[in-house]
Design an enzyme around this catalytic site. Structure first.
Site, PDB file in Angstrom:
ATOM      1  N   ALA A 188     -12.407 -23.635   8.133  1.00 10.35           N
ATOM      2  CA  ALA A 188     -12.162 -24.710   9.332  1.00 10.35           C
ATOM      3  C   ALA A 188     -11.073 -24.350   9.981  1.00 10.35           C
ATOM      4  O   ALA A 188     -10.725 -25.220  10.815  1.00 10.35           O
ATOM      5  CB  ALA A 188     -12.357 -25.913   8.630  1.00 10.35           C
ATOM      6  N   GLY A 189     -10.401 -23.311   9.648  1.00 10.02           N
ATOM      7  CA  GLY A 189      -9.189 -22.981  10.062  1.00 10.02           C
ATOM      8  C   GLY A 189      -9.097 -22.119  11.291  1.00 10.02           C
ATOM      9  O   GLY A 189     -10.475 -22.194  11.827  1.00 10.02           O
ATOM     10  N   GLY A 203     -11.374 -20.700   4.090  1.00  8.59           N
ATOM     11  CA  GLY A 203     -10.763 -21.269   5.263  1.00  8.59           C
ATOM     12  C   GLY A 203     -11.422 -21.418   6.357  1.00  8.59           C
ATOM     13  O   GLY A 203     -10.710 -21.144   7.563  1.00  8.59           O
ATOM     14  N   ASN A 218       0.133 -19.647  -3.373  1.00 13.86           N
ATOM     15  CA  ASN A 218      -1.257 -18.946  -3.104  1.00 13.86           C
ATOM     16  C   ASN A 218      -1.828 -18.134  -4.163  1.00 13.86           C
ATOM     17  O   ASN A 218      -2.963 -18.028  -4.309  1.00 13.86           O
ATOM     18  CB  ASN A 218      -0.703 -17.661  -1.953  1.00 13.86           C
ATOM     19  CG  ASN A 218      -0.999 -18.175  -0.557  1.00 13.86           C
ATOM     20  OD1 ASN A 218      -2.026 -18.596   0.146  1.00 13.86           O
ATOM     21  ND2 ASN A 218       0.139 -18.350   0.161  1.00 13.86           N
ATOM     22  N   ARG A 250       3.294 -21.132   4.896  1.00 13.89           N
ATOM     23  CA  ARG A 250       4.833 -21.531   4.635  1.00 13.89           C
ATOM     24  C   ARG A 250       5.145 -22.788   5.212  1.00 13.89           C
ATOM     25  O   ARG A 250       5.165 -22.887   6.559  1.00 13.89           O
ATOM     26  CB  ARG A 250       5.756 -20.238   4.791  1.00 13.89           C
ATOM     27  CG  ARG A 250       7.011 -20.516   4.223  1.00 13.89           C
ATOM     28  CD  ARG A 250       8.245 -19.711   4.601  1.00 13.89           C
ATOM     29  NE  ARG A 250       7.854 -18.106   4.328  1.00 13.89           N
ATOM     30  CZ  ARG A 250       8.426 -17.728   3.272  1.00 13.89           C
ATOM     31  NH1 ARG A 250       9.799 -18.379   2.885  1.00 13.89           N
ATOM     32  NH2 ARG A 250       8.337 -16.347   2.898  1.00 13.89           N
ATOM     33  N   ASN A 279      -2.389 -14.716   4.052  1.00 20.98           N
ATOM     34  CA  ASN A 279      -1.261 -14.259   3.760  1.00 20.98           C
ATOM     35  C   ASN A 279      -0.601 -14.685   2.240  1.00 20.98           C
ATOM     36  O   ASN A 279      -0.822 -16.010   2.439  1.00 20.98           O
ATOM     37  CB  ASN A 279      -0.184 -14.210   4.780  1.00 20.98           C
ATOM     38  CG  ASN A 279      -0.480 -13.144   5.938  1.00 20.98           C
ATOM     39  OD1 ASN A 279      -0.893 -12.015   5.557  1.00 20.98           O
ATOM     40  ND2 ASN A 279      -0.616 -13.326   7.355  1.00 20.98           N
ATOM     41  N   ASP A 310      -3.142  -4.644  12.433  1.00 20.09           N
ATOM     42  CA  ASP A 310      -2.019  -3.840  12.712  1.00 20.09           C
ATOM     43  C   ASP A 310      -2.298  -2.695  13.165  1.00 20.09           C
ATOM     44  O   ASP A 310      -1.797  -2.079  14.091  1.00 20.09           O
ATOM     45  CB  ASP A 310      -1.106  -3.613  11.354  1.00 20.09           C
ATOM     46  CG  ASP A 310      -0.790  -5.216  10.759  1.00 20.09           C
ATOM     47  OD1 ASP A 310      -0.017  -5.965  11.434  1.00 20.09           O
ATOM     48  OD2 ASP A 310      -1.266  -5.293   9.727  1.00 20.09           O
ATOM     49  N   ARG A 313      10.099 -18.356  -0.954  1.00 19.70           N
ATOM     50  CA  ARG A 313       9.051 -17.388  -1.280  1.00 19.70           C
ATOM     51  C   ARG A 313       8.239 -17.452  -2.471  1.00 19.70           C
ATOM     52  O   ARG A 313       7.196 -17.527  -2.516  1.00 19.70           O
ATOM     53  CB  ARG A 313       9.706 -16.207  -1.278  1.00 19.70           C
ATOM     54  CG  ARG A 313       8.681 -14.829  -1.080  1.00 19.70           C
ATOM     55  CD  ARG A 313       9.522 -13.727  -1.177  1.00 19.70           C
ATOM     56  NE  ARG A 313       9.833 -12.973  -2.249  1.00 19.70           N
ATOM     57  CZ  ARG A 313       9.524 -12.150  -2.724  1.00 19.70           C
ATOM     58  NH1 ARG A 313       8.994 -11.160  -1.826  1.00 19.70           N
ATOM     59  NH2 ARG A 313       9.831 -11.595  -4.112  1.00 19.70           N
ATOM     60  N   ARG A 343      -3.614  -3.065  17.103  1.00 18.08           N
ATOM     61  CA  ARG A 343      -2.353  -3.252  17.735  1.00 18.08           C
ATOM     62  C   ARG A 343      -1.655  -2.061  17.892  1.00 18.08           C
ATOM     63  O   ARG A 343      -1.222  -1.712  19.188  1.00 18.08           O
ATOM     64  CB  ARG A 343      -1.295  -4.150  16.994  1.00 18.08           C
ATOM     65  CG  ARG A 343      -1.866  -5.697  16.777  1.00 18.08           C
ATOM     66  CD  ARG A 343      -1.153  -6.278  15.961  1.00 18.08           C
ATOM     67  NE  ARG A 343      -1.221  -7.833  15.964  1.00 18.08           N
ATOM     68  CZ  ARG A 343      -0.702  -8.735  15.138  1.00 18.08           C
ATOM     69  NH1 ARG A 343      -0.153  -8.305  14.165  1.00 18.08           N
ATOM     70  NH2 ARG A 343      -1.100 -10.032  15.353  1.00 18.08           N
ATOM     71  N   HIS A 371       1.137  -5.674   4.630  1.00 20.82           N
ATOM     72  CA  HIS A 371       1.061  -6.506   6.311  1.00 20.82           C
ATOM     73  C   HIS A 371       2.255  -7.149   6.311  1.00 20.82           C
ATOM     74  O   HIS A 371       1.934  -8.281   5.895  1.00 20.82           O
ATOM     75  CB  HIS A 371      -0.330  -7.110   6.124  1.00 20.82           C
ATOM     76  CG  HIS A 371      -0.378  -8.086   7.130  1.00 20.82           C
ATOM     77  ND1 HIS A 371      -0.660  -7.473   8.477  1.00 20.82           N
ATOM     78  CD2 HIS A 371      -0.530  -9.530   7.384  1.00 20.82           C
ATOM     79  CE1 HIS A 371      -0.557  -8.751   9.324  1.00 20.82           C
ATOM     80  NE2 HIS A 371      -0.449  -9.717   8.608  1.00 20.82           N
TER      81      HIS A 371
END
Ligand code: NAX
Length: 327
Positions: A13-14, A11, A104, A91, A130, A158, A97, A161, A186
């Site tokens: 280039a994200g 990922g 994924n 999503r 995720n 987390d 879900r 934080r 998470h």
């Protein structure tokens, strides 16, 4: 050592990649040791990724020993010592879900298999994308030849934080806060635990002395911080997620300091009643690239209920991906 460490980032280039690659290349992970980046993207994002690589070139980083990009996991993961799995399917509108888990699932089964086939013998795999814990479980299950303790999912953001919120509340420096723990998933059910944390060597819950703040401000603020960032910034946390991804990998490879621990989501051996085999966040110490769950913490009824709620959610996710045939 002056042999470059081969580090894969998916990922790339994200949003997170745009911060993470520059942190890795500038030495946040390895200091002066050279690093070789292996960047995986989906085909339509390769052009954007070429632009990011142009910018990496333009930084003239002294310890960036090489960059390879591509859309073939088996080529990109070949011989990698560390794989940071950041790319995932967000999503989309109308996605259930189950749709999210299957989208994924397809990514992490394929990447698990590719790592199993071509990664270096000493590979460590950190999952940021995720749903991180369950994506890590899927990759781990699809890589039967890689020891299970080489997989972890990111709860370090987390953790960071929680430290920052506690520092702001008490006026302490972030460096005075030790032994923070994030338990569980998470997700919004995660449990940031102040009861085992310390501020300047004293029990953090006693220093705070405000159960109402812990229950009704601290825990929800940490658990819902991702949503608050989206609300304020218009897009999800990226630089802080990249920073936490670096912190987690650095401490995993180089060890936690004496008298402290970190939070990592790792495969449960049943410690603290967390069902065996789930990838759940625990307090861990690390040394020489290996982690160990901190043992012997007393868990009161309040903490027990919070840990159980989050691990029940993880067990549900595991059931869902088992039913989908992903593990
Ligand atoms: P972006 O959507 O900006 O970037 C994701 C990139 O992954 C895209 O460039 C996409 O093309 C790529 N990608 C998709 N499928 C791929 C595949 N099969 N192989 C390689 N690349 C693939 O998302 P970004 O903001 O960078 O976030 C990345 C992931 O991190 C998301 O799943 C996000 O939810 C998750 N996060 C996890 C956090 C954590 O603490 N664990 C916090 C931040 C973030 O929310």
């Amino acid at each position: 050592s002056s042999t470059p460490l081969k580090v894969a980032v998916t990922g790339a280039a994200g949003q997170i990649g745009y911060s993470l690659l520059f942190r890795l290349a500038s030495g946040s992970l390895l200091g002066d040791r050279p690093i070789e980046l292996r960047l995986l993207e989906i085909t339509p994002a390769l052009k954007a990724l070429e632009g990011v690589v142009m910018e990496l070139d333009d930084c003239a980083f002294p310890n960036l020993a090489g960059v390879e990009i591509g859309d073939d996991a088996e080529k990109i993961f070949d011989g990698v010592n560390l794989a940071l799995l950041v790319g995932a399917r967000p999503r989309g509108p109308g996605m259930e879900r189950g749709d999210l888990l299957s989208a994924n699932g397809a990514i992490f089964t394929a990447q698990g298999k590719a790592l199993n086939k071509v990664a270096a013998d000493d590979v460590r795999i950190g999952v940021t994308g995720n749903p991180a814990n369950t994506n890590a479980l899927i990759a781990m299950t699809n890589a039967p030849d890689i020891p299970q303790n080489r997989f972890s999912a990111l709860t370090r953001l987390d953790h960071n934080r929680a430290i920052s919120q506690l520092a702001a509340k008490t006026g302490a420096a972030v460096t005075d806060i030790k032994k923070m723990t994030i338990w569980g998933n998470h997700s919004a059910t995660q449990y940031p635990d102040v009861f085992h944390a310390e501020i300047g060597g004293k029990n953090a819950a006693e220093v705070v002395n405000d159960q109402d703040w812990v229950e009704n401000t601290f825990i929800p603020t940490v658990a819902k911080r991702g949503a608050a960032i989206i609300e304020a910034r218009g897009s999800s946390s990226a630089a802080s997620a990249a920073s936490a991804t670096v912190d987690a990998a650095r401490d995993w490879l180089h060890g936690t300091p004496e008298g402290d621990w970190v939070s990592m989501a790792v495969v449960s051996d049943g410690s603290y009643g967390v069902p065996e085999g789930l990838i759940s966040s625990f307090p861990v110490t690390t040394k020489d690239g290996d982690w160990e769950i901190v043992q012997g913490l007393e868990i009161d009824d309040f903490s027990r209920a919070k840990i159980d709620a989050s691990t029940a959610e993880l067990a549900d996710e595991r059931n869902a991906v088992t039913e989908l045939g992903l593990i």
